[in-house]
Design an enzyme around this catalytic site. Structure first.
Site, PDB file in Angstrom:
ATOM      1  N   ASP A 173       0.805  -1.269  -0.140  1.00 37.05           N
ATOM      2  CA  ASP A 173       0.074   0.042   0.005  1.00 37.05           C
ATOM      3  C   ASP A 173       0.796   1.027   0.046  1.00 37.05           C
ATOM      4  O   ASP A 173       0.652   2.098  -0.765  1.00 37.05           O
ATOM      5  CB  ASP A 173      -1.088  -0.170   1.280  1.00 37.05           C
ATOM      6  CG  ASP A 173      -1.984   1.117   1.120  1.00 37.05           C
ATOM      7  OD1 ASP A 173      -2.391   1.483   0.089  1.00 37.05           O
ATOM      8  OD2 ASP A 173      -2.621   1.543   2.288  1.00 37.05           O
ATOM      9  N   HIS A 256      -4.711   3.110  -6.903  1.00 32.85           N
ATOM     10  CA  HIS A 256      -5.696   2.769  -6.034  1.00 32.85           C
ATOM     11  C   HIS A 256      -6.870   2.674  -6.886  1.00 32.85           C
ATOM     12  O   HIS A 256      -8.122   1.783  -6.505  1.00 32.85           O
ATOM     13  CB  HIS A 256      -5.896   3.835  -4.975  1.00 32.85           C
ATOM     14  CG  HIS A 256      -5.118   3.560  -3.670  1.00 32.85           C
ATOM     15  ND1 HIS A 256      -3.760   3.737  -3.511  1.00 32.85           N
ATOM     16  CD2 HIS A 256      -5.472   3.350  -2.470  1.00 32.85           C
ATOM     17  CE1 HIS A 256      -3.276   3.417  -2.574  1.00 32.85           C
ATOM     18  NE2 HIS A 256      -4.432   2.806  -1.801  1.00 32.85           N
ATOM     19  N   HIS A 259      -6.941  -0.786  -7.731  1.00 30.97           N
ATOM     20  CA  HIS A 259      -7.512  -1.611  -6.710  1.00 30.97           C
ATOM     21  C   HIS A 259      -8.855  -1.776  -6.500  1.00 30.97           C
ATOM     22  O   HIS A 259      -9.505  -2.720  -6.390  1.00 30.97           O
ATOM     23  CB  HIS A 259      -6.837  -1.107  -5.484  1.00 30.97           C
ATOM     24  CG  HIS A 259      -7.618  -1.389  -4.273  1.00 30.97           C
ATOM     25  ND1 HIS A 259      -8.878  -0.705  -3.876  1.00 30.97           N
ATOM     26  CD2 HIS A 259      -7.335  -2.457  -3.500  1.00 30.97           C
ATOM     27  CE1 HIS A 259      -9.321  -1.263  -2.682  1.00 30.97           C
ATOM     28  NE2 HIS A 259      -8.520  -2.411  -2.502  1.00 30.97           N
ATOM     29  N   HIS A 273      -5.975  -5.379   1.219  1.00 29.22           N
ATOM     30  CA  HIS A 273      -5.811  -4.026   0.421  1.00 29.22           C
ATOM     31  C   HIS A 273      -4.579  -3.840  -0.413  1.00 29.22           C
ATOM     32  O   HIS A 273      -4.498  -3.653  -1.325  1.00 29.22           O
ATOM     33  CB  HIS A 273      -6.405  -3.087   1.366  1.00 29.22           C
ATOM     34  CG  HIS A 273      -6.027  -1.566   0.733  1.00 29.22           C
ATOM     35  ND1 HIS A 273      -6.995  -1.003  -0.109  1.00 29.22           N
ATOM     36  CD2 HIS A 273      -5.183  -0.606   0.840  1.00 29.22           C
ATOM     37  CE1 HIS A 273      -6.566  -0.031  -0.496  1.00 29.22           C
ATOM     38  NE2 HIS A 273      -5.469   0.366   0.034  1.00 29.22           N
TER      39      HIS A 273
END
Length: 364
Positions: A173, A256, A259, A273
């Site tokens: 992340d 992101h 994601h 995540h």
């Protein structure tokens, strides 16, 4: 557009930090009674420390067990409990979804919030943002609030006891922070606080990247052996503080958004995540046309900390164009952060970048 930089009021990190929860809350002006929303794991490890800390100040507190997902229903449940108890402060303890739920509930109740992550798996703790999911595990929305947490308290003793997979996911992340910050800097697109980035925010994002590359593998070795080492201390700070400040005050971009596209595919729901963001990072690098030697260096690093580098690592067939197009379509929907890239991005470009990144990774 104004430049905007935001941060929590206080960040505390150290061995056995849970022993000082109430004292650190008191230091920033938080008041009892307190509702503590906790994951099962965090409660089993730290409840005695919380009790003793609250007892020392004579603070009344209650604990509410977290059910496992940051959904509108779960947020509303915490809000209802907080209002019933008439609490003045709320604490979230556990992983990123617990923290997001507690933060969202505190915002609705307009009360103080402290966050105590028990794993270093995301950069969520320092921010004023919650990622909300639907009941099927798909990203529903970002909720952005007016204020950052009053306190972020990180107990290194708990981090070192957690499975190393969580720390690695936090590294994945945090790895995105520099690349997404750079995209927003080049495009002059707004950060998560609707302002332009500052030199300080971008410098923190770059320092985050440098720290991860330097200490990531050694920190994972430390956690695998349940050791608090200097490398682990630096990586926890990078995963939590540097990445948190960097992404919020510099902005998000392709990684992101990709994601979020990946969450549309059921096979990805059991992955963390940061594991999905890792594929987003590689796809962003391919999308931006970064040089192959640099791309390969990033892949080698990701492999050194056992993070995914191929779509098949998330249960996705790179040749299944229906799946690839589903991811790409979700990643490029209006309002997604991928549009912070310094060039127009289409779903077709993302579909190609997903497969290109996968093919390039296969060669390392």
């Amino acid at each position: 557009m104004m430049q905007v930089f935001c941060s929590p009021l206080r960040y505390v990190q150290g061995i056995s930090a849970s022993n000082q929860l109430a004292q650190q809350m008191d230091a920033v002006g938080m008041k009892p009674p307190v509702l503590l929303v906790a994951s099962k794991s965090a409660r089993s490890q730290a409840e005695k420390a919380w009790q003793e800390s609250m007892k020392q100040l004579g603070w009344e507190f209650s604990i509410l067990d977290f059910t496992g997902e940051c959904t509108p229903k779960e947020i509303d449940s915490v809000v209802a409990r907080a209002k019933t108890l008439g609490v003045k402060s709320l604490v979230g303890a556990g992983g990123g979804k617990v923290l997001d739920t507690a933060r969202a509930a505190a915002n609705i109740c307009n009360i103080s919030i402290a966050l105590a992550p028990s794993i270093a798996s995301t950069d969520a703790p320092t921010s004023a943002l919650s990622v909300v999911y639907d009941e099927q595990g798909k990203v529903l929305e970002y909720r952005i609030f007016k204020r950052n947490p009053d306190l972020v308290l990180v107990d290194l003793s708990l981090i070192a006891q957690a499975p190393v997979r969580f720390l690695a996911a936090g590294i994945g992340d945090a790895l995105s922070t520099y690349f997404e910050s750079d995209a927003c800097r080049l495009s002059r697109k707004p950060n998560m606080r609707s302002g332009l980035s500052t030199q300080a925010a971008f410098a923190l994002a770059r320092f985050c990247f440098d720290s991860i590359i330097a200490d990531g593998a050694d920190a994972c070795v430390a956690v695998a052996n349940k050791i608090v080492s200097p490398a682990l201390e630096r990586i926890v700070e990078a995963n939590t503080l540097l990445s948190g400040l960097g992404f919020e005050s510099s902005g998000l971009a392709a990684a992101h958004a990709i994601h979020n596209g990946l969450t549309m595919i059921p096979s990805t729901h059991d992955f963390l995540h940061g594991e999905k963001v890792t594929i987003g990072v590689l796809t962003q690098l391919a999308l931006e046309g970064k040089p192959r030697p640099f791309f390969q260096d990033i892949v080698r690093f990701l492999k050194s900390v056992n993070l995914p580098t191929r779509l098949k690592d998330l249960g996705i067939d790179a040749n299944d164009l229906n799946v690839i197009n589903t991811i790409a379509k979700r990643a490029t929907q209006p309002g997604e952060t991928i549009h912070n890239e310094p060039f127009p991005v289409t779903a077709a470009m993302v579909a190609d970048a997903l497969r290109a990144a996968d093919a390039l990774s296969a060669q390392v």
